[in-house]
Scaffold this motif. Structure first.
Motif, PDB file in Angstrom:
ATOM      1  N   ALA A 175       0.842  -1.210   0.156  1.00 59.57           N
ATOM      2  CA  ALA A 175       0.118   0.130   0.219  1.00 59.57           C
ATOM      3  C   ALA A 175       0.754   1.150   0.087  1.00 59.57           C
ATOM      4  CB  ALA A 175      -0.790  -0.007   1.208  1.00 59.57           C
ATOM      5  N   TYR A 176       1.933   1.190   0.722  1.00 57.78           N
ATOM      6  CA  TYR A 176       2.689   2.457   0.875  1.00 57.78           C
ATOM      7  C   TYR A 176       3.484   2.735  -0.586  1.00 57.78           C
ATOM      8  CZ  TYR A 176       5.980   5.975   2.730  1.00 57.78           C
ATOM      9  OH  TYR A 176       6.559   7.089   3.070  1.00 57.78           O
ATOM     10  N   THR A 177       3.968   1.616  -1.027  1.00 62.19           N
ATOM     11  CA  THR A 177       4.482   1.676  -2.388  1.00 62.19           C
ATOM     12  C   THR A 177       3.735   2.589  -3.280  1.00 62.19           C
ATOM     13  OG1 THR A 177       5.777  -0.360  -2.076  1.00 62.19           O
ATOM     14  CG2 THR A 177       5.596   0.577  -4.226  1.00 62.19           C
ATOM     15  N   ALA A 178       2.488   1.949  -3.548  1.00 60.15           N
ATOM     16  CA  ALA A 178       1.643   2.720  -4.362  1.00 60.15           C
ATOM     17  C   ALA A 178       1.337   4.142  -3.825  1.00 60.15           C
ATOM     18  CB  ALA A 178       0.331   2.180  -4.337  1.00 60.15           C
ATOM     19  N   ALA A 179       1.257   4.376  -2.808  1.00 56.95           N
ATOM     20  CA  ALA A 179       1.239   5.819  -2.304  1.00 56.95           C
ATOM     21  C   ALA A 179       2.220   6.538  -2.448  1.00 56.95           C
ATOM     22  CB  ALA A 179       0.775   5.751  -0.782  1.00 56.95           C
ATOM     23  N   VAL A 197       2.452  11.488   1.698  1.00 58.18           N
ATOM     24  CA  VAL A 197       1.452  10.534   0.620  1.00 58.18           C
ATOM     25  C   VAL A 197       0.069  10.532   1.365  1.00 58.18           C
ATOM     26  CG1 VAL A 197       3.285   8.962   0.536  1.00 58.18           C
ATOM     27  CG2 VAL A 197       1.938   8.647   2.459  1.00 58.18           C
ATOM     28  N   ALA A 198      -0.683  10.164   0.424  1.00 59.26           N
ATOM     29  CA  ALA A 198      -2.466   9.982   0.908  1.00 59.26           C
ATOM     30  C   ALA A 198      -2.476   9.241   2.064  1.00 59.26           C
ATOM     31  CB  ALA A 198      -3.049   9.405  -0.438  1.00 59.26           C
ATOM     32  N   PRO A 199      -3.434   9.491   2.960  1.00 61.24           N
ATOM     33  CA  PRO A 199      -3.734   8.559   4.059  1.00 61.24           C
ATOM     34  C   PRO A 199      -3.939   7.216   3.712  1.00 61.24           C
ATOM     35  CG  PRO A 199      -5.087  10.526   4.100  1.00 61.24           C
ATOM     36  CD  PRO A 199      -4.233  10.529   2.686  1.00 61.24           C
ATOM     37  N   GLY A 200      -3.715   6.039   4.646  1.00 59.96           N
ATOM     38  CA  GLY A 200      -3.796   4.848   4.133  1.00 59.96           C
ATOM     39  C   GLY A 200      -3.136   3.903   5.275  1.00 59.96           C
ATOM     40  N   TYR A 243      -0.491   1.886   6.329  1.00 59.17           N
ATOM     41  CA  TYR A 243       0.769   1.604   6.036  1.00 59.17           C
ATOM     42  C   TYR A 243       1.577   1.039   7.470  1.00 59.17           C
ATOM     43  CZ  TYR A 243      -0.580   4.956   2.400  1.00 59.17           C
ATOM     44  OH  TYR A 243      -1.273   5.570   1.590  1.00 59.17           O
ATOM     45  N   GLY A 244       0.795   0.877   8.477  1.00 59.33           N
ATOM     46  CA  GLY A 244       1.409   0.632   9.827  1.00 59.33           C
ATOM     47  C   GLY A 244       2.463   1.615  10.114  1.00 59.33           C
ATOM     48  N   PRO A 245       3.716   0.942  10.623  1.00 54.90           N
ATOM     49  CA  PRO A 245       4.819   1.859  10.786  1.00 54.90           C
ATOM     50  C   PRO A 245       5.623   2.175   9.720  1.00 54.90           C
ATOM     51  CG  PRO A 245       5.347  -0.276  11.444  1.00 54.90           C
ATOM     52  CD  PRO A 245       3.862  -0.363  10.835  1.00 54.90           C
ATOM     53  N   VAL A 246       5.073   1.847   8.565  1.00 51.58           N
ATOM     54  CA  VAL A 246       6.350   1.974   7.589  1.00 51.58           C
ATOM     55  C   VAL A 246       6.708   3.634   7.177  1.00 51.58           C
ATOM     56  CG1 VAL A 246       6.565   1.850   4.783  1.00 51.58           C
ATOM     57  CG2 VAL A 246       5.942  -0.287   6.511  1.00 51.58           C
ATOM     58  N   PRO A 247       5.553   4.624   7.402  1.00 50.94           N
ATOM     59  CA  PRO A 247       5.782   5.758   6.845  1.00 50.94           C
ATOM     60  C   PRO A 247       6.607   6.445   7.961  1.00 50.94           C
ATOM     61  CG  PRO A 247       3.569   5.538   6.587  1.00 50.94           C
ATOM     62  CD  PRO A 247       4.037   4.256   7.363  1.00 50.94           C
ATOM     63  N   THR A 248       6.507   6.118   9.037  1.00 60.15           N
ATOM     64  CA  THR A 248       7.730   6.683  10.265  1.00 60.15           C
ATOM     65  C   THR A 248       9.215   6.127   9.951  1.00 60.15           C
ATOM     66  OG1 THR A 248       5.707   6.740  11.673  1.00 60.15           O
ATOM     67  CG2 THR A 248       7.939   6.548  12.581  1.00 60.15           C
ATOM     68  N   LEU A 249       9.396   4.703   9.521  1.00 61.04           N
ATOM     69  CA  LEU A 249      10.580   4.406   9.310  1.00 61.04           C
ATOM     70  C   LEU A 249      11.059   4.970   8.054  1.00 61.04           C
ATOM     71  CD1 LEU A 249       9.711   0.224   9.661  1.00 61.04           C
ATOM     72  CD2 LEU A 249      10.871   1.928  11.630  1.00 61.04           C
ATOM     73  N   VAL A 250      10.344   5.029   7.023  1.00 60.99           N
ATOM     74  CA  VAL A 250      11.138   5.480   5.481  1.00 60.99           C
ATOM     75  C   VAL A 250      11.227   6.940   5.894  1.00 60.99           C
ATOM     76  CG1 VAL A 250      10.667   6.007   3.212  1.00 60.99           C
ATOM     77  CG2 VAL A 250       9.784   3.930   4.301  1.00 60.99           C
ATOM     78  N   GLN A 251      10.325   7.603   6.848  1.00 57.58           N
ATOM     79  CA  GLN A 251      10.906   9.311   7.007  1.00 57.58           C
ATOM     80  C   GLN A 251      12.139   9.250   7.560  1.00 57.58           C
ATOM     81  OE1 GLN A 251       9.180  12.365   5.810  1.00 57.58           O
ATOM     82  NE2 GLN A 251      11.404  12.793   6.513  1.00 57.58           N
ATOM     83  N   ALA A 252      12.163   8.579   8.590  1.00 55.09           N
ATOM     84  CA  ALA A 252      13.332   8.549   9.592  1.00 55.09           C
ATOM     85  C   ALA A 252      14.683   8.252   8.656  1.00 55.09           C
ATOM     86  CB  ALA A 252      13.130   7.624  10.851  1.00 55.09           C
ATOM     87  N   GLU A 253      14.480   7.294   8.132  1.00 56.34           N
ATOM     88  CA  GLU A 253      15.725   6.920   7.099  1.00 56.34           C
ATOM     89  C   GLU A 253      16.111   7.941   6.016  1.00 56.34           C
ATOM     90  OE1 GLU A 253      17.310   3.876   7.490  1.00 56.34           O
ATOM     91  OE2 GLU A 253      17.884   3.206   5.168  1.00 56.34           O
ATOM     92  N   LEU A 254      15.131   8.667   5.749  1.00 56.15           N
ATOM     93  CA  LEU A 254      15.460   9.638   4.868  1.00 56.15           C
ATOM     94  C   LEU A 254      16.206  10.849   5.573  1.00 56.15           C
ATOM     95  CD1 LEU A 254      15.167  11.026   1.850  1.00 56.15           C
ATOM     96  CD2 LEU A 254      12.966  11.651   2.504  1.00 56.15           C
TER      97      LEU A 254
END
Lengths: 264, 363
Positions: free
Chosen positions: B196-200, B213-216, B218-229
């Motif tokens: 879902a996060y990949t599509a968003a 990204v659009a709401p959805g 995604y579990g903890p994935v947005p937090t992880l990817v943002q922190a990594e970035l």
């Protein structure tokens, strides 16, 4: 061992015909060196007239380039892997190292082509050709490892691309081209050391056997000493030392035409 | 007992000339030294960096880093610059490291146990043989090594939200074993979040390093990817990747190299600089300077269509190099036909022309 009647060279204390012994191998080694690499061959006063061609200077030019590369490489190694990025002097030494490598390969390529087209392997010189090819292959590996330790984008990309071939061949499991430390030790110690060793053997072969004569002139190359004929025990060898230290031309040997066998 | 010396010393009885090897050697060293130093002064040497046509300016001699990647603008095919292109490429790649779809995660040995991907000819796979003998010598778990471990070490101790996100993600399953096969990297729940996060993310933005990204679900994935970035943009991720296990300095940056090469920017730079395989990159590695021109034997086979398009191209080329580039060369004096080429193409008559001319005149 040589008998009482054998004449020994007072400098090397060998008759040139000592047998091998596990407990005292030194006489055999001295004998081997004197027999195969006499000083008159290592530092000759004359050379065949057919060698007077620019193509025959390619070998020594390759060697001279190698010397430049080794000296500049040692300075770079002492400076450290990343020295050349941050120091003007380091960058200058790197430039010398770089162009030395380019010259080395250019001269070596011409040397290899000339050796091929003159069929330099004739007259029992096959092993000289083999050591030359080995030197070329080791040179490629040495240069390659040098490119892998540049510690900039170039080395990153080269390593990342090269890993696929290494992994496909199964070599990548132990030779990790992305490991800069491994490439440094391979470049500075292993491949350079092996290359130096092979080049020494190559040079020894060339000094021992000389350069192959022009096709059709092979008969002018004759056996230099009596050991060309079968010998039995060393005691029965007539004057091996005299043969080993005989100056070329001082006592012309009986010509023994060497048949042109077309290749070896 | 008799012994026959196969190759006794031979002496040339034809015409000779005076010669001194030491003089010749010294002269050669002087000549080559002058030429090489002159070339070094006039041309210098390359210190390859990251600049490429259309790309942002970069200092010479720089290496590809996570910071460069996550902060660099990109240029599309029409020459339009995207200031957040690098950040978006980085974020997209991070997701592929988590879900096991990146090139590294699906590479197979020596990095992981992903099966059936090693190059093979027929049933012969040398990579497979090496894997059996040596095991995984450079193990990588892309989710752990590239994302979860750096976040856990660099951010989580100081950021409760990220700490919680890492725990939640790891609690949802997936293997964190080194070298695990790609299909063992994530659980079904993680796969759902990531898909879902990949599509968003494909429709999202990364303005100034902030992913939107659009709401959805995604579990903890947005937090992880943002922190990594964020740690990539600050340079902290490079500090983590270029250290080793925390106990030694590293001279082996294979993990970071593999991570970086999973992104699109890596190949964009290479293509811009003319370094890729179809550009004879192996011989063109140093910009306008001569590269390893002696590797032409290695580069050429990739341009044979049957080999270049093969899934086992590297194995075919490697095999050809061993057979043609090594064995045939070594054994050439003993191979009828090959060794006779110089007689069919008698260039030696030109090389020895003076000798032959003199011999004829003497006779």
């Amino acid at each position: 061992m040589s008998g009482e009647s054998t004449v020994r060279d007072p400098v090397t204390n060998t008759a040139g015909d000592e047998s091998f012994s596990w407990t005292t191998p030194s006489p055999w080694v001295r004998s081997l060196l004197v027999r195969n690499l006499p000083l008159r061959r290592l530092l000759p006063d004359t050379e065949p007239s057919y060698v007077s061609s620019m193509l025959y200077t390619m070998g020594v030019l390759t060697l001279a380039s190698m010397l430049v590369v080794i000296i500049s490489g040692v300075v770079l190694a002492v400076g450290g892997v990343q020295w050349w990025h941050t120091s003007t002097l380091g960058a200058s030494v790197n430039s010398v190292h770089f162009w030395g490598v380019q010259a080395f390969f250019l001269f070596m390529a011409v040397h290899a082509l000339a050796s091929f087209f003159t069929m330099a392997w004739r007259g029992g010189r096959g092993f000289t050709w083999v050591t030359g090819v080995l030197a070329f292959l080791l040179s490629v590996v040495t240069a390659f490892t040098g490119f892998l330790m540049l510690t900039n984008w170039d080395s990153q990309y080269i390593a990342q691309q090269a890993k696929d071939a290494f992994n496909a061949m199964g070599i990548g499991a132990v030779w990790n081209v992305m490991d800069v430390g491994q490439q440094f030790t391979l470049h500075v110690v292993v491949t350079s050391g092996l290359l130096g060793f092979i080049v020494l053997i190559h040079l020894g072969q060339i000094r021992r056997r000389g350069v192959a004569p022009p096709p059709g002139a092979e008969h002018l190359e004759v056996a230099e000493d009596s050991s060309a004929t079968p010998v039995s025990t060393p005691r029965e060898v007539p004057e091996p030392l005299a043969a080993a230290v005989r100056r070329p031309g001082a006592q012309p040997p009986v010509p023994q035409p060497v048949p042109d066998r077309g290749s070896l | 007992m008799t012994r026959q010396r196969t190759h006794p010393l031979r002496h040339w009885t034809g015409p000779e000339r005076k010669y001194d090897l030491l003089f010749e050697g010294t002269a050669a060293v002087v000549i080559v030294s002058v030429l090489v130093v002159a070339a070094a002064i006039i041309f210098g040497s390359a210190d390859g960096g990251l600049s490429y046509p259309g790309g942002p300016p970069a200092k010479p001699g720089t290496a590809f880093t996570a910071k460069y990647w996550a902060t660099s603008p990109t240029v599309d095919d029409k020459g339009k610059s995207d200031p957040s292109g690098g950040a978006m490429d980085f974020a997209t790649t991070v997701v592929t490291e988590l879900d096991g779809s990146s090139a590294t995660a699906t590479y197979g040995p020596p990095f992981n146990n992903t099966a059936g991907v090693s190059q093979h000819i027929g049933r012969v796979s040398l990579a497979g043989v090496a894997h059996s003998v040596f095991g995984l010598t450079q193990p990588i778990n892309t989710a752990k090594d590239f994302v979860l471990a750096p976040l856990g070490a660099v951010v989580a101790p100081y950021d409760p939200a990220v700490s919680s996100a890492v725990r939640q993600y790891q609690g949802a399953g997936g293997s964190r074993l080194e070298g695990v096969a790609a299909d063992k990297l994530i659980s079904d729940q993680q796969a759902g979040w990531l898909k879902a996060y990949t599509a968003a993310l494909a429709k999202g933005t990364a303005d100034n390093g902030k992913l939107t990204v659009a709401p959805g679900d995604y579990g903890p994935v947005p937090t992880l990817v943002q922190a990594e970035l964020s740690i990539a943009r600050s340079g902290a991720l490079d500090g983590y990747l270029t250290s080793s296990s925390g106990t030694q300095l590293t001279t082996n940056p294979y993990k970071s190299t593999m991570f970086f090469s999973d992104g699109t920017l890596w190949s964009t730079i290479a293509t811009g600089q003319g370094l890729t395989g179809d550009q004879y990159g192996v011989m063109n590695e140093l910009w306008n300077y001569p590269g390893q021109f002696w590797l032409i034997l290695y580069a050429l086979p990739y341009h044979i269509p049957a080999i270049g398009t093969s899934a086992a191209a590297d194995l075919w080329v490697g095999t050809l190099i061993v057979i043609v580039g090594m064995l045939l060369q070594l054994a050439l004096p003993w191979i009828p036909g090959l060794r006779d080429i110089p007689r069919a193409l008698p260039l030696y008559k030109i090389i020895y022309r003076r000798y032959y001319r003199k011999s004829r005149s003497n006779t």
